[in-house]
Design a protein around this motif. Structure first.
Motif, mmCIF file in Angstrom:
data_model
loop_
_atom_site.group_PDB
_atom_site.id
_atom_site.type_symbol
_atom_site.label_atom_id
_atom_site.label_comp_id
_atom_site.label_asym_id
_atom_site.label_seq_id
_atom_site.Cartn_x
_atom_site.Cartn_y
_atom_site.Cartn_z
ATOM 1 N N UNK A 38 -69.293 72.715 -18.247
ATOM 2 C CA UNK A 38 -68.160 73.461 -18.795
ATOM 3 C C UNK A 38 -67.565 72.714 -19.984
ATOM 4 N N UNK A 39 -67.513 71.392 -19.895
ATOM 5 C CA UNK A 39 -67.016 70.607 -21.022
ATOM 6 C C UNK A 39 -67.899 70.807 -22.248
ATOM 7 N N UNK A 40 -69.202 70.932 -22.032
ATOM 8 C CA UNK A 40 -70.130 71.189 -23.140
ATOM 9 C C UNK A 40 -69.854 72.562 -23.754
ATOM 10 N N UNK A 41 -69.537 73.547 -22.918
ATOM 11 C CA UNK A 41 -69.205 74.876 -23.435
ATOM 12 C C UNK A 41 -67.894 74.842 -24.225
ATOM 13 N N UNK A 42 -66.928 74.067 -23.758
ATOM 14 C CA UNK A 42 -65.679 73.923 -24.523
ATOM 15 C C UNK A 42 -65.948 73.311 -25.882
ATOM 16 N N UNK A 43 -66.791 72.312 -25.895
ATOM 17 C CA UNK A 43 -67.093 71.634 -27.161
ATOM 18 C C UNK A 43 -67.799 72.565 -28.132
ATOM 19 N N UNK A 44 -68.531 73.541 -27.617
ATOM 20 C CA UNK A 44 -69.259 74.483 -28.473
ATOM 21 C C UNK A 44 -68.381 75.639 -28.930
ATOM 22 N N UNK A 45 -67.198 75.790 -28.330
ATOM 23 C CA UNK A 45 -66.327 76.934 -28.625
ATOM 24 C C UNK A 45 -65.386 76.620 -29.784
ATOM 25 N N UNK A 46 -64.967 77.672 -30.460
ATOM 26 C CA UNK A 46 -63.930 77.549 -31.487
ATOM 27 C C UNK A 46 -62.544 77.741 -30.889
ATOM 28 N N UNK A 47 -62.480 78.432 -29.742
ATOM 29 C CA UNK A 47 -61.210 78.660 -29.063
ATOM 30 C C UNK A 47 -61.470 78.814 -27.576
ATOM 31 N N UNK A 48 -60.482 78.392 -26.777
ATOM 32 C CA UNK A 48 -60.535 78.537 -25.319
ATOM 33 C C UNK A 48 -59.294 79.319 -24.897
ATOM 34 N N UNK A 49 -59.491 80.350 -24.075
ATOM 35 C CA UNK A 49 -58.397 81.249 -23.708
ATOM 36 C C UNK A 49 -58.209 81.283 -22.200
ATOM 37 N N UNK A 50 -56.932 81.244 -21.772
ATOM 38 C CA UNK A 50 -56.571 81.478 -20.373
ATOM 39 C C UNK A 50 -55.329 82.356 -20.336
ATOM 40 N N UNK A 51 -55.097 82.999 -19.203
ATOM 41 C CA UNK A 51 -53.888 83.782 -19.022
ATOM 42 C C UNK A 51 -52.711 82.896 -18.666
ATOM 43 N N UNK A 52 -51.517 83.413 -18.867
ATOM 44 C CA UNK A 52 -50.313 82.634 -18.599
ATOM 45 C C UNK A 52 -50.167 82.313 -17.113
ATOM 46 N N UNK A 53 -50.628 83.187 -16.227
ATOM 47 C CA UNK A 53 -50.554 82.906 -14.792
ATOM 48 C C UNK A 53 -51.401 81.696 -14.439
ATOM 49 N N UNK A 77 -67.161 68.935 -39.050
ATOM 50 C CA UNK A 77 -66.053 69.501 -39.810
ATOM 51 C C UNK A 77 -65.120 70.380 -39.000
ATOM 52 N N UNK A 78 -65.187 70.275 -37.673
ATOM 53 C CA UNK A 78 -64.327 71.059 -36.793
ATOM 54 C C UNK A 78 -63.173 70.206 -36.284
ATOM 55 N N UNK A 79 -62.118 70.826 -35.767
ATOM 56 C CA UNK A 79 -61.059 70.058 -35.095
ATOM 57 C C UNK A 79 -61.632 69.346 -33.872
ATOM 58 N N UNK A 80 -60.966 68.286 -33.454
ATOM 59 C CA UNK A 80 -61.440 67.516 -32.299
ATOM 60 C C UNK A 80 -61.533 68.384 -31.041
ATOM 61 N N UNK A 81 -60.586 69.297 -30.887
ATOM 62 C CA UNK A 81 -60.562 70.208 -29.743
ATOM 63 C C UNK A 81 -60.493 71.649 -30.242
ATOM 64 N N UNK A 82 -61.011 72.593 -29.466
ATOM 65 C CA UNK A 82 -60.897 74.003 -29.864
ATOM 66 C C UNK A 82 -59.438 74.472 -29.873
ATOM 67 N N UNK A 83 -59.181 75.544 -30.586
ATOM 68 C CA UNK A 83 -57.893 76.223 -30.539
ATOM 69 C C UNK A 83 -57.619 76.642 -29.095
ATOM 70 N N UNK A 100 -49.171 72.271 -24.087
ATOM 71 C CA UNK A 100 -48.569 72.416 -25.414
ATOM 72 C C UNK A 100 -48.474 71.109 -26.185
ATOM 73 N N UNK A 101 -48.730 69.979 -25.528
ATOM 74 C CA UNK A 101 -48.441 68.674 -26.136
ATOM 75 C C UNK A 101 -49.679 67.802 -26.299
ATOM 76 N N UNK A 102 -50.862 68.391 -26.180
ATOM 77 C CA UNK A 102 -52.096 67.641 -26.395
ATOM 78 C C UNK A 102 -53.108 68.574 -27.045
ATOM 79 N N UNK A 103 -54.128 67.981 -27.639
ATOM 80 C CA UNK A 103 -55.124 68.795 -28.331
ATOM 81 C C UNK A 103 -54.621 69.258 -29.676
ATOM 82 N N UNK A 104 -55.232 70.301 -30.182
ATOM 83 C CA UNK A 104 -54.902 70.774 -31.524
ATOM 84 C C UNK A 104 -53.958 71.956 -31.518
ATOM 85 N N UNK A 105 -54.291 72.990 -32.282
ATOM 86 C CA UNK A 105 -53.402 74.132 -32.451
ATOM 87 C C UNK A 105 -53.381 75.018 -31.205
#
Length: 227
Positions: A38-53, A77-83, A100-105
């Motif tokens: 899963x960490x490898x999939x995160x690294x390959x992604x441009x963004x990671x999405x979850x619901x607020x719940x 040339x990508x950010x260290x972490x996905x959006x 909200x206080x770690x990673x990138x945007x």
């Protein structure tokens, strides 16, 4: 018009298809090898999405854990972490969570009636965007495409997965089956009842079935259906 991202849904479930139990602490369903996948999939992604719940319950950071993978992203040339992206219908978000206080945007999608609530809660911690009077997933994907997101990893929860599959917006599904039985009626389910494309007889294409230690990864192509 921007090209929508490739959407990959990722979930781990028990044999009775629960995402978690009802205990306060999150039930870890995957093993170490699968969590690394899963960490490898995160690294390959441009963004990671979850619901607020899921954000409130699991308190995830959604970071790429591997230093080597983070370095590879930077070298490309990508950010260290996905959006990091979350969606909320109420706008009620806890600005004190580590998310909200770690990673990138960070980016929040919400509805017209909750925009002010979300912006007041988060301030400058995230960009808050409304999709109109209701949450509009095609507009979410359009906006992510406009922002340069080519690959979107969706990590839950069940309501989010249900909506993506019901609206035929998922390009790929990674479903990990863990050798556990939760057995609790109130435990969150992987999917809710919905009108899924093609109806009950429509079969998704199986891309891969692979054991990873004591769990099994099933990869499906939801848009490739047949009867």
């Amino acid at each position: 018009m921007a090209i929508r991202p490739y959407v990959l849904l990722s979930a781990a479930v028990s044999v009775d298809f629960r995402l978690d139990d009802t205990a306060r602490e999150r039930l870890v369903l995957s093993n170490d090898r699968d969590l690394d996948r899963v960490d490898r999939e995160r690294a390959a992604a441009d963004a990671v999405l979850i619901g607020a719940t899921t954000l409130r319950k699991d308190n995830p950071r959604l970071l790429v854990k591997s230093a080597e993978r983070r370095a590879q992203r930077i070298a490309a040339g990508k950010p260290e972490h996905p959006l990091k992206v979350t969606v909320t219908g109420s706008g009620e978000l806890d600005a004190g969570l580590p998310f909200w206080h770690c990673g990138g945007e960070k980016l929040v999608f919400t509805v017209d009636g909750a925009v002010h609530t979300a912006r007041r809660a988060l301030g400058a911690l995230a960009d808050v965007v409304s999709t109109g009077p209701v949450l509009d997933w095609p507009l979410v994907l359009d906006e992510l495409g406009r922002r340069g997101v080519h690959r979107l990893l969706v990590e839950g929860g069940g309501t989010i997965h249900t909506q993506f599959l019901a609206q035929n917006l998922a390009d790929e599904l990674h479903l990990v089956i863990a050798p556990l039985l939760v057995g609790e009626a109130a435990a969150p389910k992987f999917l809710a009842p919905a009108s899924y494309p093609g109806g009950p007889a429509s079969r998704m294409k199986l891309l891969e079935a692979r054991p990873i230690g004591d769990v099994v990864l099933l990869r499906y192509a939801p848009k490739s259906r047949r009867r």
